[in-house]
Structures are given as C-alpha cells and as structure tokens.
Design a protein around this motif. Structure first.
Motif, short mmCIF file in Angstrom:
data_model
loop_
_atom_site.label_atom_id
_atom_site.label_comp_id
_atom_site.label_asym_id
_atom_site.label_seq_id
_atom_site.Cartn_x
_atom_site.Cartn_y
_atom_site.Cartn_z
N LEU A 140 13.02 -8.78 4.80
CA LEU A 140 11.70 -9.12 4.28
C LEU A 140 10.66 -8.93 5.38
N VAL A 141 9.61 -8.18 5.06
CA VAL A 141 8.49 -7.99 5.97
C VAL A 141 7.26 -8.53 5.28
N GLY A 142 6.47 -9.33 6.03
CA GLY A 142 5.26 -9.90 5.44
C GLY A 142 4.17 -10.08 6.47
N VAL A 143 2.95 -10.10 5.99
CA VAL A 143 1.79 -10.31 6.86
C VAL A 143 0.67 -10.91 6.03
N HIS A 144 -0.13 -11.78 6.65
CA HIS A 144 -1.31 -12.34 5.99
C HIS A 144 -2.44 -11.33 6.15
N ALA A 145 -2.90 -10.79 5.04
CA ALA A 145 -3.99 -9.81 5.07
C ALA A 145 -5.29 -10.47 5.47
N GLN A 146 -6.09 -9.75 6.24
CA GLN A 146 -7.37 -10.28 6.71
C GLN A 146 -8.49 -10.09 5.69
N SER A 147 -8.26 -9.23 4.71
CA SER A 147 -9.28 -8.99 3.69
C SER A 147 -8.59 -8.44 2.43
N GLN A 148 -9.34 -8.39 1.35
CA GLN A 148 -8.81 -7.82 0.11
C GLN A 148 -8.44 -6.35 0.32
N ARG A 149 -9.28 -5.63 1.03
CA ARG A 149 -9.01 -4.22 1.30
C ARG A 149 -7.73 -4.07 2.12
N ASP A 150 -7.56 -4.93 3.14
CA ASP A 150 -6.34 -4.89 3.94
C ASP A 150 -5.11 -5.19 3.09
N ALA A 151 -5.24 -6.13 2.16
CA ALA A 151 -4.11 -6.47 1.29
C ALA A 151 -3.66 -5.23 0.52
N GLU A 152 -4.60 -4.49 -0.01
CA GLU A 152 -4.27 -3.29 -0.76
C GLU A 152 -3.64 -2.23 0.15
N ILE A 153 -4.16 -2.08 1.35
CA ILE A 153 -3.61 -1.11 2.30
C ILE A 153 -2.20 -1.52 2.72
N LEU A 154 -2.00 -2.80 3.00
CA LEU A 154 -0.68 -3.30 3.40
C LEU A 154 0.35 -3.10 2.29
N GLU A 155 -0.07 -3.30 1.05
CA GLU A 155 0.83 -3.05 -0.08
C GLU A 155 1.27 -1.59 -0.09
N MET A 156 0.31 -0.68 0.11
CA MET A 156 0.64 0.75 0.13
C MET A 156 1.56 1.10 1.29
N ILE A 157 1.31 0.50 2.45
CA ILE A 157 2.16 0.76 3.62
C ILE A 157 3.59 0.35 3.32
N LEU A 158 3.77 -0.84 2.77
CA LEU A 158 5.13 -1.31 2.47
C LEU A 158 5.78 -0.45 1.39
N GLU A 159 5.03 -0.10 0.37
CA GLU A 159 5.58 0.76 -0.68
C GLU A 159 5.99 2.12 -0.11
N TYR A 160 5.15 2.70 0.73
CA TYR A 160 5.43 4.00 1.33
C TYR A 160 6.68 3.93 2.23
N ALA A 161 6.89 2.78 2.87
CA ALA A 161 8.05 2.60 3.74
C ALA A 161 9.33 2.38 2.93
N GLY A 162 9.20 2.25 1.61
CA GLY A 162 10.37 2.09 0.76
C GLY A 162 10.62 0.66 0.33
N ALA A 163 9.67 -0.23 0.54
CA ALA A 163 9.87 -1.62 0.18
C ALA A 163 9.91 -1.80 -1.34
N GLU A 164 10.73 -2.75 -1.75
CA GLU A 164 10.81 -3.14 -3.15
C GLU A 164 10.13 -4.49 -3.31
N ASN A 165 9.74 -4.80 -4.53
CA ASN A 165 9.11 -6.09 -4.83
C ASN A 165 7.92 -6.38 -3.93
N VAL A 166 7.10 -5.36 -3.69
CA VAL A 166 5.90 -5.55 -2.87
C VAL A 166 4.89 -6.32 -3.70
#
Length: 166
Positions: free
Chosen positions: A126-152
């Motif tokens: 499990l990898v997680g991070v507290h996003a600093q903004s709404q935009r960061d949350a969306e970017i972090l979701e994409m980063i995890l999805e691109y890395a192959g994460a499931e249940n992002v």
C-alpha cells in the motif's frame, strides 16, 4: 482544503518504488509518503542479493520488509498486525488492533480499509500520501494508476461521475 489521502495497492516492490519516486518528483518528501507491507509479502521480495528468508532469519519476523523499506527511510514493524510500515501511517498503526482499524485511523474510509487489508494479506504493498490540493490529489491518483496500482482512491475520486457505474 482538507488533506485528501490518496492510496493504492501495488503488486511488486519495483512498482511501489516507481510510484514513490514519481510522487517525490511532484515535490512530496519521502517522509510524507506512507508505504505499508504485510508479512505475506516477505517471501516475495528480494533486495541486493539478500533473500527475504535470510533477512527474516537475521532480523526477526519483519526482517525482509525492513530491508525492502531501507530505501524509503525509517520503518517500523507491527508484528501483532502482521505489517511493516514507513511514513506518516506508522503512528496510526502503533495503537491499532487491526490493519483495517489502523488504516481508518490514518484517514482511509472503512470500506476501503477492508479492501486494502485483504490486499496486504495477499502480498500487495500500500502506498499513500496526503495530497496538498485537489489538483495534487488528481495527479497522485494518475501516478499510482500509471505505476500499476489497484484500488486507487481518494476523497476526490468519489466525485468522478463514472465511479457509480464501476
């Protein structure tokens, strides 16, 4: 903005490391990123020629996971929970009675925490991070999805119009 926890389950250590590197490239420090591994993953990971079994023998029940987390900085083992963690989530795990309870204490909704607990028991990371903004949350979701994460998921993911169909 209330901090949004963005999390995802990765199946391999290499995928988790790749995700952490990309998150760091967005300006997040290593100590702001949480990584959790269950004991089920111990036999699956090898670092620098040291087998998980050898590390487990040399360092105790969580030895191989500690070796795996060396690149992420400090880590702590929670034998009662069957977990090893690095990052801010360590504090939540310290007083928890279950992995799901610890994840809820860290800000993850209960239904998602149960999904993650099952994944950790099956060897995912499990990898997680507290996003600093709404935009960061969306970017972090994409980063995890691109890395192959499931249940992002994050709080922002609840606002996606297609989530109700999945």
């Amino acid at each position: 903005m209330k901090a949004k926890v963005v999390t995802g389950l990765l199946q391999t250590r290499a995928d988790a490391e790749r995700a952490v590197e990309r998150i760091m490239s967005c300006g997040y420090r290593r100590d702001a990123i949480s990584v959790v591994m269950g004991h089920a993953a111990l036999g699956q990971h090898v670092e620098s020629g040291t087998s998980a079994k050898a590390a487990d023998t040399a360092m105790g029940g969580a030895g191989a996971a500690v070796v795996t987390f060396a690149a992420l900085g400090t880590s702590a083992a929670f034998p009662g929970l069957g977990l090893v963690a690095a990052g801010p989530i360590e504090a939540a795990l310290a007083g928890a009675g279950s992995a799901a309870g610890a994840l809820v204490a860290a800000g993850i909704p209960e239904h998602r925490a149960r999904v993650y607990e099952t994944g950790l028991q099956q060897g995912a990371i499990l990898v997680g991070v507290h996003a600093q903004s709404q935009r960061d949350a969306e970017i972090l979701e994409m980063i995890l999805e691109y890395a192959g994460a499931e249940n992002v998921r994050s709080d922002s993911a609840l606002k996606r119009p297609y989530d109700s169909f999945i």
